[in-house]
Design an enzyme around this catalytic site. Structure first.
Site, PDB file in Angstrom:
ATOM      1  N   ARG A 171       0.823  -1.210   0.000  1.00 29.87           N
ATOM      2  CA  ARG A 171       0.000   0.000   0.000  1.00 29.87           C
ATOM      3  C   ARG A 171       0.858   1.261   0.000  1.00 29.87           C
ATOM      4  NH1 ARG A 171      -3.652   0.416   4.940  1.00 29.87           N
ATOM      5  NH2 ARG A 171      -4.496  -1.497   4.061  1.00 29.87           N
ATOM      6  N   SER A 201      -8.460  -0.237   0.029  1.00 32.68           N
ATOM      7  CA  SER A 201      -9.346  -0.578   1.143  1.00 32.68           C
ATOM      8  C   SER A 201     -10.070   0.660   1.703  1.00 32.68           C
ATOM      9  CB  SER A 201      -8.539  -1.310   2.211  1.00 32.68           C
ATOM     10  OG  SER A 201      -9.386  -1.937   3.119  1.00 32.68           O
ATOM     11  N   HIS A 202      -9.853   0.990   2.979  1.00 28.75           N
ATOM     12  CA  HIS A 202     -10.593   2.066   3.644  1.00 28.75           C
ATOM     13  C   HIS A 202      -9.820   3.391   3.652  1.00 28.75           C
ATOM     14  CE1 HIS A 202      -7.876   0.083   6.377  1.00 28.75           C
ATOM     15  NE2 HIS A 202      -7.749   1.253   6.973  1.00 28.75           N
ATOM     16  N   LYS A 252      -3.634  -6.441  -2.766  1.00 29.79           N
ATOM     17  CA  LYS A 252      -3.737  -7.622  -1.904  1.00 29.79           C
ATOM     18  C   LYS A 252      -3.485  -8.832  -2.788  1.00 29.79           C
ATOM     19  CE  LYS A 252      -6.964  -5.726   1.482  1.00 29.79           C
ATOM     20  NZ  LYS A 252      -8.378  -5.438   1.797  1.00 29.79           N
ATOM     21  N   ASP A 281     -16.534  -0.896   3.886  1.00 26.46           N
ATOM     22  CA  ASP A 281     -15.359  -0.095   3.571  1.00 26.46           C
ATOM     23  C   ASP A 281     -15.173  -0.098   2.043  1.00 26.46           C
ATOM     24  OD1 ASP A 281     -14.181  -2.609   3.114  1.00 26.46           O
ATOM     25  OD2 ASP A 281     -12.247  -1.982   3.919  1.00 26.46           O
ATOM     26  N   ASP A 303     -13.587  -1.593  -0.214  1.00 32.82           N
ATOM     27  CA  ASP A 303     -13.586  -2.808  -1.028  1.00 32.82           C
ATOM     28  C   ASP A 303     -14.482  -3.892  -0.428  1.00 32.82           C
ATOM     29  OD1 ASP A 303     -11.812  -3.122   1.122  1.00 32.82           O
ATOM     30  OD2 ASP A 303     -10.570  -4.561   0.052  1.00 32.82           O
ATOM     31  N   ASP A 329     -14.598  -5.723   2.157  1.00 31.23           N
ATOM     32  CA  ASP A 329     -14.195  -6.901   2.930  1.00 31.23           C
ATOM     33  C   ASP A 329     -14.495  -6.662   4.417  1.00 31.23           C
ATOM     34  OD1 ASP A 329     -12.192  -5.021   3.291  1.00 31.23           O
ATOM     35  OD2 ASP A 329     -10.534  -6.443   3.099  1.00 31.23           O
ATOM     36  N   ARG A 330     -14.911  -5.427   4.740  1.00 29.57           N
ATOM     37  CA  ARG A 330     -15.194  -5.072   6.127  1.00 29.57           C
ATOM     38  C   ARG A 330     -16.563  -4.407   6.175  1.00 29.57           C
ATOM     39  NH1 ARG A 330     -12.934  -1.167   9.345  1.00 29.57           N
ATOM     40  NH2 ARG A 330     -11.650  -0.266   7.730  1.00 29.57           N
ATOM     41  N   HIS A 341     -14.004  -7.710  10.172  1.00 29.77           N
ATOM     42  CA  HIS A 341     -13.810  -8.733   9.128  1.00 29.77           C
ATOM     43  C   HIS A 341     -14.445 -10.033   9.618  1.00 29.77           C
ATOM     44  CE1 HIS A 341     -10.711  -6.783   6.527  1.00 29.77           C
ATOM     45  NE2 HIS A 341     -10.422  -6.130   7.634  1.00 29.77           N
TER      46      HIS A 341
HETATM   47 ZN   LIG Z   1     -11.047  -3.332   3.030  1.00 28.52          ZN
END
Ligand SMILES: [Zn+2]
Length: 447
Positions: A10, A95-96, A105, A232, A234, A236-237, A318
């Protein structure tokens, strides 16, 4: 600071992470994988297309065949890798994080994510050698995975009654697909910040920050919805809002998802992390499950999941499901919570309020030089070893009758991070003062 981190790559685009570097990451990841077929996806960030194009070029030039699934939430990338039996996947996502960031990732077969130790370190090493193009010619196939993912997520879910939902996707990549899923399940869906927009015009796509939930809280009340869902960037959360517009703490959301999952799988293992509330463990036991404690971190939870658990969760929001190949999926997490609400006569706030109650501290940081912090944790572990229950898989955690505390060395700062929890205020204050004193004294005594 390096862009090759504990669980992902990142950095700021284009200063730290750009097309040229993405191309090299493609070559490096191809060399790490060897040969085969890899899925590539991206979230809604403006720099996504440039990074995706270049990582695909790096992979193809190294002889890897690529499946380009376009703009998707991260769980849909994991789903593609696991369900199609691919050799790996690369998700271009920040992500966030704020809009100037982006990242990658990486996962291997069965959507097992790479951590720094299990592969990102190798990728970093190859990237730093400035690899030349191997000049091979892998093919690329563009695949629209959306319908398959929607079918997969909804196939075993049946809502007992229609639920009214507000979704705030934070202009990330999870909005349209999650909306489709809940409509298919018969829900009434009200969308805010649903369209992907890498400028994130309303707020950062980070549901763990209270201020990012304000619009969703207001909308839930305005339209009398049963629940609000915030993903978030993407997806995933995930975070949740109850019908009164109040934020459901992640520990409570996890506990409710546990109740729902264990209903049909009594006796199964549930993975929770050392930081989660004692309430989570209470709920696992009361619902007929077996609690298994894990170190904090994506790869540790995923590893423990593969030892036969049905569900895992992190306090960061998550959730991992055996039904979904053990990868973390905010969208599937939200489906599982909505399923519970639909089966209950009670409102979400009532379900949450009925959970066992503990007082939990915020993370408290105490400055400690980097060269000392691990020694402090070690000597505290030694000092506390005769206390009731001592867990040393991640820092030192001591569990007493009516309380617990944990001390961990910060990964990113010269600091020790403390958290504690108790049944009542008197014990909460006692245990908080106790551990703060112990840590400060230990820092002084180690020279
Ligand atoms: Zn994320």
């Amino acid at each position: 600071m390096t862009i090759f981190r504990a669980y992902d790559i990142r950095g700021i685009y284009p200063e730290q992470l750009n097309g040229e570097l993405s191309y090299k990451i493609g070559i490096a990841f191809a060399r790490f994988i060897g040969k085969g077929k890899i899925a590539v996806g991206m979230d809604a960030r403006l720099s996504g297309p440039d990074l995706k194009k270049n990582i695909i070029k790096g992979l193809r030039d190294s002889g890897i065949n690529v499946i380009d699934i376009g703009m998707v939430p991260t769980p849909a990338l994991y789903f593609t890798v696991a369900s199609m039996g691919l050799d790996g996947g690369a998700m271009i996502t920040g992500s966030h994080n704020p809009k100037k960031y982006n990242g990658v990732k990486l996962c291997v077969k069965n959507a097992v994510c790479l951590s720094y130790e299990t592969g990102i370190n190798e990728v970093e090493k190859i990237v730093k050698e400035s690899p030349q193009s191997p000049q091979m010619d892998g093919n690329v196939e563009v695949v629209d995975i959306e319908d398959d993912y929607v079918d997969f997520v909804t196939k075993n879910v049946k809502l007992e009654k229609p639920i009214k939902i507000v979704i705030d996707a934070g202009n990330g990549s999870g909005g349209n697909i999650s909306s489709k899923i809940f409509k298919k399940l018969g829900c009434e869906v009200i969308e805010i910040n649903n369209n992907p927009d890498g400028n994130f015009p309303k707020h950062h796509p980070d549901p763990s920050e209270r201020k990012n939930l304000a619009e969703l809280q207001a909308k839930v009340k305005e339209v009398n919805a049963n629940v609000g869902i915030a993903y978030d960037g993407d997806a995933d959360r995930v975070g949740f809002i109850d019908e009164n517009g109040e934020v459901i703490p992640n520990n409570n959301a996890f506990a409710l998802i546990i109740e729902n999952v264990l209903r049909d799988s009594k006796g199964s293992k549930i993975i929770h992390e050392v930081l989660s509330s004692k309430m989570v463990e209470d709920v696992i036991k009361a619902s007929g499950g077996v609690p298994v404690i894990s170190r904090v971190g994506h790869s540790y939870i995923q590893e423990k999941m593969s030892e036969g658990a049905v569900l895992g969760g992190e306090t960061s929001g998550h959730y991992y499901f055996a039904e979904s190949y053990n990868y973390d999926d905010g969208i599937f997490g939200s489906v599982k919570l909505i399923e519970l609400i639909s089966k209950s006569e009670k409102k979400l706030s009532e379900l949450s309020n009925e959970l066992p109650k503990y007082m939990t501290s915020d993370d408290t940081r105490i400055h400690c030089p980097d060269e000392k912090k691990f020694d402090v944790v070690k000597s505290l572990a030694e000092k506390f070893k005769n206390m009731e229950e001592v867990i040393t898989i991640d820092g030192v955690k001591v569990v007493l009758d009516n309380s617990w505390f944990i001390v961990r060395a910060s990964n990113t700062q010269p600091a020790l991070v403390l958290r504690w929890e108790a049944k009542d205020r008197t014990e909460f204050e006692r245990i908080g003062n106790f551990i703060k004193n112990e840590v400060e004294n230990e820092i002084k005594s180690i020279s």
